[in-house]
Design a protein around this motif. Structure first.
Motif, PDB file in Angstrom:
ATOM      1  N   TYR A   8      27.139  50.686  42.942  1.00  0.00           N
ATOM      2  CA  TYR A   8      27.082  50.033  44.232  1.00  0.00           C
ATOM      3  C   TYR A   8      25.961  50.688  45.013  1.00  0.00           C
ATOM      4  CZ  TYR A   8      31.699  48.999  42.527  1.00  0.00           C
ATOM      5  OH  TYR A   8      32.747  48.618  41.738  1.00  0.00           O
ATOM      6  N   THR A  14      21.940  44.647  52.512  1.00  0.00           N
ATOM      7  CA  THR A  14      23.039  44.105  51.711  1.00  0.00           C
ATOM      8  C   THR A  14      23.550  45.178  50.759  1.00  0.00           C
ATOM      9  OG1 THR A  14      21.575  43.301  49.950  1.00  0.00           O
ATOM     10  CG2 THR A  14      22.118  41.744  51.709  1.00  0.00           C
ATOM     11  N   ALA A  27      25.921  41.032  41.911  1.00  0.00           N
ATOM     12  CA  ALA A  27      26.270  40.408  43.188  1.00  0.00           C
ATOM     13  C   ALA A  27      25.557  41.120  44.327  1.00  0.00           C
ATOM     14  CB  ALA A  27      27.777  40.463  43.422  1.00  0.00           C
ATOM     15  N   SER A  28      25.316  40.372  45.405  1.00  0.00           N
ATOM     16  CA  SER A  28      24.819  40.928  46.668  1.00  0.00           C
ATOM     17  C   SER A  28      25.802  40.520  47.748  1.00  0.00           C
ATOM     18  CB  SER A  28      23.429  40.397  46.999  1.00  0.00           C
ATOM     19  OG  SER A  28      22.465  40.956  46.155  1.00  0.00           O
ATOM     20  N   LEU A  29      26.277  41.491  48.489  1.00  0.00           N
ATOM     21  CA  LEU A  29      27.281  41.232  49.516  1.00  0.00           C
ATOM     22  C   LEU A  29      26.739  41.593  50.892  1.00  0.00           C
ATOM     23  CD1 LEU A  29      30.241  43.070  47.761  1.00  0.00           C
ATOM     24  CD2 LEU A  29      29.660  40.661  47.576  1.00  0.00           C
ATOM     25  N   LEU A  61      35.618  43.346  46.341  1.00  0.00           N
ATOM     26  CA  LEU A  61      34.547  43.196  45.358  1.00  0.00           C
ATOM     27  C   LEU A  61      34.768  42.018  44.416  1.00  0.00           C
ATOM     28  CD1 LEU A  61      33.860  46.922  44.504  1.00  0.00           C
ATOM     29  CD2 LEU A  61      32.581  45.412  46.011  1.00  0.00           C
ATOM     30  N   GLY A  64      33.844  39.097  46.921  1.00  0.00           N
ATOM     31  CA  GLY A  64      32.637  39.268  47.716  1.00  0.00           C
ATOM     32  C   GLY A  64      32.841  38.998  49.196  1.00  0.00           C
ATOM     33  N   THR A  65      34.096  38.987  49.639  1.00  0.00           N
ATOM     34  CA  THR A  65      34.370  38.661  51.039  1.00  0.00           C
ATOM     35  C   THR A  65      34.771  39.899  51.832  1.00  0.00           C
ATOM     36  OG1 THR A  65      36.696  38.167  50.553  1.00  0.00           O
ATOM     37  CG2 THR A  65      35.139  36.327  50.478  1.00  0.00           C
TER      38      THR A  65
END
Length: 184
Positions: A8, A14, A27-29, A61, A64-65
Protein backbone atom coordinates in the motif's frame (compact mmCIF):
# COMPACT_ATOMS: atom_id res chain seq x y z
CA UNK A 1 3.09 -0.76 3.86
CA UNK A 2 3.05 -4.51 3.16
CA UNK A 3 0.57 -7.15 4.36
CA UNK A 4 2.30 -10.20 2.83
CA UNK A 5 0.62 -9.98 -0.56
CA UNK A 6 0.11 -6.33 -1.41
CA UNK A 7 1.96 -3.09 -0.96
CA UNK A 8 0.00 0.00 0.00
CA UNK A 9 1.56 3.26 -1.08
CA UNK A 10 0.66 6.73 -2.19
CA UNK A 11 1.21 8.85 -5.29
CA UNK A 12 0.61 11.94 -3.12
CA UNK A 13 -3.19 12.18 -3.50
CA UNK A 14 -4.39 8.57 -3.83
CA UNK A 15 -3.68 5.33 -2.05
CA UNK A 16 -2.38 2.71 -4.47
CA UNK A 17 -2.51 -1.06 -4.00
CA UNK A 18 0.22 -3.11 -5.67
CA UNK A 19 0.56 -6.88 -6.07
CA UNK A 20 4.12 -7.59 -4.88
CA UNK A 21 4.39 -10.85 -6.80
CA UNK A 22 3.53 -9.38 -10.20
CA UNK A 23 4.45 -5.74 -9.63
CA UNK A 24 1.11 -4.60 -10.98
CA UNK A 25 -1.13 -1.85 -9.70
CA UNK A 26 -4.40 -3.44 -8.56
CA UNK A 27 -6.35 -0.40 -7.34
CA UNK A 28 -6.21 3.34 -6.65
CA UNK A 29 -8.33 4.63 -3.81
CA UNK A 30 -9.30 8.07 -2.63
CA UNK A 31 -8.71 10.38 -5.56
CA UNK A 32 -9.21 13.94 -4.41
CA UNK A 33 -8.55 13.22 -0.73
CA UNK A 34 -5.55 15.54 -0.70
CA UNK A 35 -1.93 14.72 0.06
CA UNK A 36 -1.58 11.34 1.78
CA UNK A 37 0.75 11.66 4.79
CA UNK A 38 0.31 8.42 6.71
CA UNK A 39 -1.06 4.89 6.32
CA UNK A 40 -1.70 2.08 8.79
CA UNK A 41 -3.78 -1.11 8.96
CA UNK A 42 -6.55 -1.86 11.44
CA UNK A 43 -6.92 -5.38 12.88
CA UNK A 44 -10.17 -5.79 10.88
CA UNK A 45 -8.30 -5.28 7.59
CA UNK A 46 -9.35 -1.70 6.89
CA UNK A 47 -6.73 0.78 5.80
CA UNK A 48 -6.40 4.10 7.63
CA UNK A 49 -5.14 7.04 5.60
CA UNK A 50 -4.15 10.42 7.00
CA UNK A 51 -4.35 13.43 4.72
CA UNK A 52 -2.99 16.94 4.81
CA UNK A 53 -5.73 19.32 5.99
CA UNK A 54 -8.43 16.64 5.61
CA UNK A 55 -10.03 14.02 7.86
CA UNK A 56 -8.51 10.64 8.55
CA UNK A 57 -10.27 8.11 6.34
CA UNK A 58 -10.96 4.42 6.94
CA UNK A 59 -11.05 2.44 3.71
CA UNK A 60 -12.45 -1.02 2.96
CA UNK A 61 -9.84 -2.55 0.67
CA UNK A 62 -12.19 -5.16 -0.79
CA UNK A 63 -14.63 -2.56 -2.10
CA UNK A 64 -12.38 0.49 -2.33
CA UNK A 65 -14.90 2.56 -0.39
CA UNK A 66 -14.57 4.87 2.55
CA UNK A 67 -16.27 3.36 5.62
CA UNK A 68 -15.68 6.16 8.13
CA UNK A 69 -13.95 9.46 8.80
CA UNK A 70 -12.30 10.85 11.89
CA UNK A 71 -11.85 14.60 12.07
CA UNK A 72 -8.72 15.70 13.90
CA UNK A 73 -8.83 19.51 14.05
CA UNK A 74 -5.78 21.41 12.82
CA UNK A 75 -3.60 18.32 12.57
CA UNK A 76 -1.88 19.40 9.36
CA UNK A 77 -0.40 16.13 8.15
CA UNK A 78 -1.14 13.49 10.79
CA UNK A 79 1.13 10.88 12.27
CA UNK A 80 -0.86 7.67 12.85
CA UNK A 81 -0.54 4.24 14.43
CA UNK A 82 -2.85 1.47 15.56
CA UNK A 83 -2.55 0.42 19.19
CA UNK A 84 -2.61 -3.19 20.37
CA UNK A 85 -6.23 -2.75 21.54
CA UNK A 86 -7.33 -1.63 18.05
CA UNK A 87 -7.68 2.06 18.88
CA UNK A 88 -6.11 4.62 16.58
CA UNK A 89 -3.52 7.13 17.78
CA UNK A 90 -3.34 10.33 15.74
CA UNK A 91 -1.23 13.40 16.34
CA UNK A 92 -2.76 16.86 16.68
CA UNK A 93 0.33 19.11 16.86
CA UNK A 94 1.88 18.27 20.26
CA UNK A 95 -1.03 16.16 21.53
CA UNK A 96 -1.65 12.49 20.79
CA UNK A 97 -5.37 11.78 20.50
CA UNK A 98 -6.79 8.26 20.84
CA UNK A 99 -9.85 7.19 18.81
CA UNK A 100 -12.30 4.32 18.79
CA UNK A 101 -12.37 3.45 15.09
CA UNK A 102 -15.81 1.84 15.30
CA UNK A 103 -17.60 4.84 16.77
CA UNK A 104 -15.28 7.67 15.70
CA UNK A 105 -15.24 8.87 19.32
CA UNK A 106 -12.15 10.29 20.93
CA UNK A 107 -11.23 8.10 23.92
CA UNK A 108 -8.30 9.99 25.41
CA UNK A 109 -5.41 12.40 25.01
CA UNK A 110 -1.74 12.08 25.79
CA UNK A 111 -0.32 15.51 26.54
CA UNK A 112 3.17 16.61 27.53
CA UNK A 113 5.23 17.19 24.39
CA UNK A 114 6.20 20.85 23.95
CA UNK A 115 6.47 20.74 20.13
CA UNK A 116 5.04 18.73 17.20
CA UNK A 117 4.91 14.97 17.68
CA UNK A 118 6.58 13.53 14.59
CA UNK A 119 6.64 9.78 15.29
CA UNK A 120 4.55 7.11 16.99
CA UNK A 121 5.13 3.41 17.56
CA UNK A 122 2.85 0.98 19.40
CA UNK A 123 4.63 -1.22 21.92
CA UNK A 124 3.68 -4.86 22.51
CA UNK A 125 2.59 -4.34 26.12
CA UNK A 126 -0.12 -1.84 25.17
CA UNK A 127 2.07 1.17 25.72
CA UNK A 128 2.91 3.78 23.07
CA UNK A 129 6.21 5.43 22.16
CA UNK A 130 6.30 8.95 20.74
CA UNK A 131 9.02 11.19 19.38
CA UNK A 132 8.87 14.94 18.96
CA UNK A 133 10.57 18.05 17.70
CA UNK A 134 11.00 18.91 21.40
CA UNK A 135 13.96 16.45 21.44
CA UNK A 136 12.17 13.86 23.57
CA UNK A 137 11.15 10.24 23.28
CA UNK A 138 8.26 9.43 25.59
CA UNK A 139 6.64 6.17 26.61
CA UNK A 140 2.92 6.31 27.48
CA UNK A 141 0.58 3.91 29.25
CA UNK A 142 -2.52 4.36 27.08
CA UNK A 143 -4.80 2.66 29.61
CA UNK A 144 -4.10 5.33 32.24
CA UNK A 145 -3.26 8.16 29.77
CA UNK A 146 -0.02 8.83 31.67
CA UNK A 147 3.58 9.26 30.66
CA UNK A 148 5.69 6.33 31.94
CA UNK A 149 9.14 7.66 31.07
CA UNK A 150 10.92 10.30 29.01
CA UNK A 151 14.33 10.46 27.35
CA UNK A 152 15.78 13.81 26.29
CA UNK A 153 18.14 13.72 23.29
CA UNK A 154 20.20 16.30 21.38
CA UNK A 155 18.00 16.69 18.29
CA UNK A 156 14.38 16.49 17.15
CA UNK A 157 13.06 12.95 16.68
CA UNK A 158 12.01 12.09 13.11
CA UNK A 159 11.08 8.40 13.35
CA UNK A 160 10.57 5.67 15.92
CA UNK A 161 9.97 1.92 15.76
CA UNK A 162 9.57 -0.94 18.25
CA UNK A 163 11.65 -3.99 17.43
CA UNK A 164 10.51 -7.57 18.06
CA UNK A 165 13.26 -8.09 20.67
CA UNK A 166 11.84 -5.45 23.04
CA UNK A 167 14.08 -2.59 22.00
CA UNK A 168 13.01 0.75 20.58
CA UNK A 169 14.96 2.68 17.94
CA UNK A 170 14.47 6.39 17.30
CA UNK A 171 16.11 8.40 14.54
CA UNK A 172 16.82 12.09 14.98
CA UNK A 173 17.07 15.06 12.63
CA UNK A 174 20.88 15.07 12.56
CA UNK A 175 21.26 11.36 11.71
CA UNK A 176 21.60 9.91 15.19
CA UNK A 177 20.00 6.63 16.25
CA UNK A 178 18.85 6.15 19.83
CA UNK A 179 18.50 2.53 20.99
CA UNK A 180 16.36 1.93 24.07
CA UNK A 181 15.42 -1.25 25.88
CA UNK A 182 11.90 -1.17 27.29
CA UNK A 183 11.85 -2.72 30.76
CA UNK A 184 8.55 -3.11 32.64
Amino acid sequence: MWDGESIYGSDDTTVQLWDVKTGTLTASLGAGFGRVCALCMLPDGRLVSGHQQNPIRLLDLSTGTETARIDVPDCGCPVLCVLSNGRLAAVDKNTIRLWDVNTGAETGRLEGHRDWVTALSPLPDGWLASGSRDNTIRIWDVSTLREVTRLEVDAPIEGIVALHDGRLVAGDAVGGLHWLEIVN
